[in-house]
Design an enzyme around this catalytic site. Structure first.
Site, PDB file in Angstrom:
ATOM      1  CG  ASP A  83      -0.163   0.106   2.548  1.00  0.00           C
ATOM      2  OD1 ASP A  83       0.863  -0.599   2.690  1.00  0.00           O
ATOM      3  OD2 ASP A  83      -0.566   0.882   3.424  1.00  0.00           O
ATOM      4  CD  GLU A 176       4.396   0.546   6.926  1.00  0.00           C
ATOM      5  OE1 GLU A 176       5.223   0.804   7.810  1.00  0.00           O
ATOM      6  OE2 GLU A 176       4.010   1.434   6.116  1.00  0.00           O
TER       7      GLU A 176
HETATM    8 ZN    ZN Z   1       6.959   2.097   4.043  1.00  0.00          ZN
END
Ligand code: ZN
Length: 415
Positions: A83, A176
């Site tokens: 992401d 993340e």
């Molecule tokens: Zn990163």
């Protein structure tokens, strides 16, 4: 090899994988599957086995080692996140390769990467540098990491006659950037003994320490009475909150710290205050690398709590402190070879290892406490979560070669 890695990287950044802080689903955005599915196909094409994409969008795969069956070398993992940050648009990324950077500012659409604000740029003269067109982020955080890992695996696989390495496990995670990349990470299924996140930072960086972190929420309940008749009755929660804010040591707030010279200094930080006469809440965080100091900071907060209760007996004052994450050093110190091997790999390429402390949290910290010791390795990019994000191709090459070296060094150690 290098060209193919760059080609992969340019392909990945064009796929929008922005995560969403407000989403309750896992993954937080469906579009992260667009990249996950492509990666799974590529891993299979390279020759990985057990390639899977889970319902929560975790891509996993295994590169079988080529050592003797009796070899005791542990399986080593590499992890990167798919992401990109919700803070800057990651849709319609149009990457630009600036061939042989000649120094000075890099002009993009509506924004400039200024040489004086980015002194590290001088290290990349004559290097090829990749940026976005200036309207979006680039996504080198962390698609550079993904391209490096995929290319390193292909390198190991195609050179398996010449090189010796144990089993390598890989995982590409969603979310993340919204702090949820380990939420559905199946450590057991992953099957590595140690792992490295390949995420961010310039050539040579290795991070094996992060903050201990806690969140502290204060709720102050006063008493609201018509101000015309309030004598001796009204208890103003906001004024108590003001007193409390005054108790936070100013010298130990984030804005008072020079991270360059005080890299190891912790802090208290108030990030939200909300209220009226009747009730005021104050949300704050505590950060410290040292676990002893961290506990002392919490204790200090409890002391303020006692003091406030003494000063304002008519108010109701509550404090809730919750731990958020811990310093992975605690785990990594018990497995020194994880960091040693990374340092050796970096040095073997003639790069100076730069041990850094993360003034924040990391996936690796959570994974380390989930039983998978995981420091962080550089992926090569600069200026994350910004339209001035860039990555020198040289750094990507350094990262890829470091990833190749690590399983080789482990193989030697265990022979
Ligand atoms: Zn990163």
């Amino acid at each position: 090899m290098l060209e193919k890695m760059v080609e992969r990287f340019l392909e990945y950044v064009k796929i929008d994988t922005q995560s969403d802080r407000d989403s309750k689903t896992s993954p937080s955005t469906k579009k992260q599957f667009d990249l996950a599915n492509i990666l799974a196909e590529q891993l299979k094409a390279i020759g990985l086995s057990k390639v899977s994409v889970s319902i929560h969008c975790y891509v996993m795969g295994t590169l079988e080692g080529n050592l003797d069956k009796k070899s005791k070398v542990p399986p080593i993992g590499f992890i990167a996140h798919m992401d990109t940050s919700p803070s800057v648009s990651g849709a319609d990324v149009k990457p630009i390769v600036h061939k042989k950077y000649q120094g000075g500012d890099i002009e993009l659409k509506g924004i400039t990467i200024k040489a004086d604000e980015n002194p590290e740029l001088s290290r990349y003269i004559n290097c090829d540098i990749i940026t976005s067109d200036g309207t979006t982020l680039l996504g080198a955080d962390d698609k550079a990491g993904i391209a490096e890992i995929v290319s390193a695996l292909e390198f190991l696989q195609t050179n398996s006659e010449k090189l010796q390495y144990g089993t390598v496990k890989i995982a590409f995670t969603p979310d993340e950037e919204v702090g949820r990349s380990t939420e559905h990470f199946d450590v057991k299924k992953f099957g590595a003994k140690y792992a490295y996140t390949v995420d961010g930072g310039e050539s040579g960086e290795i991070e094996s320490e992060n903050f201990n972190a806690a969140k502290a929420v204060w709720t102050i309940i006063g008493k609201n009475v018509h101000p015309g008749y309030a004598g001796g009755k009204l208890v103003n929660a906001q004024k108590i909150a003001a007193k409390l804010i005054g108790m936070f040591p100013h010298e130990e707030s984030p804005e008072m710290i020079d991270e360059k010279t005080e890299e190891d200094k912790g802090y208290y930080h108030i990030y939200k205050t909300n209220g009226d006469v009747e009730q005021t809440t104050l949300e704050s965080i505590i950060r410290d690398f040292d676990s002893g100091n961290f506990e002392q900071r919490k204790q200090r907060m409890w002391n303020w709590h006692n003091e406030l209760r003494r000063l304002y007996p008519k108010a109701k004052i509550e404090l809730v402190i919750e731990d958020e994450y811990k310093n992975m050093k605690e785990v990594l110190d018990k497995h020194p070879e994880v960091v040693e091997v990374a340092v050796e790999a970096i040095e073997s390429l003639g790069i100076r290892p730069l041990r850094k402390r993360i003034r924040g949290g990391t996936d690796g910290a959570r994974l380390s406490f989930m039983g998978l010791p995981t420091p962080n390795l550089f992926a090569g990019g600069v200026n994350f979560h910004s339209r001035t994000e860039y990555v020198p191709i040289k750094n990507m090459s350094d990262a890829m070669h470091t990833i190749v070296k690590i399983p080789e060094i482990f193989a030697k150690r265990y022979q």
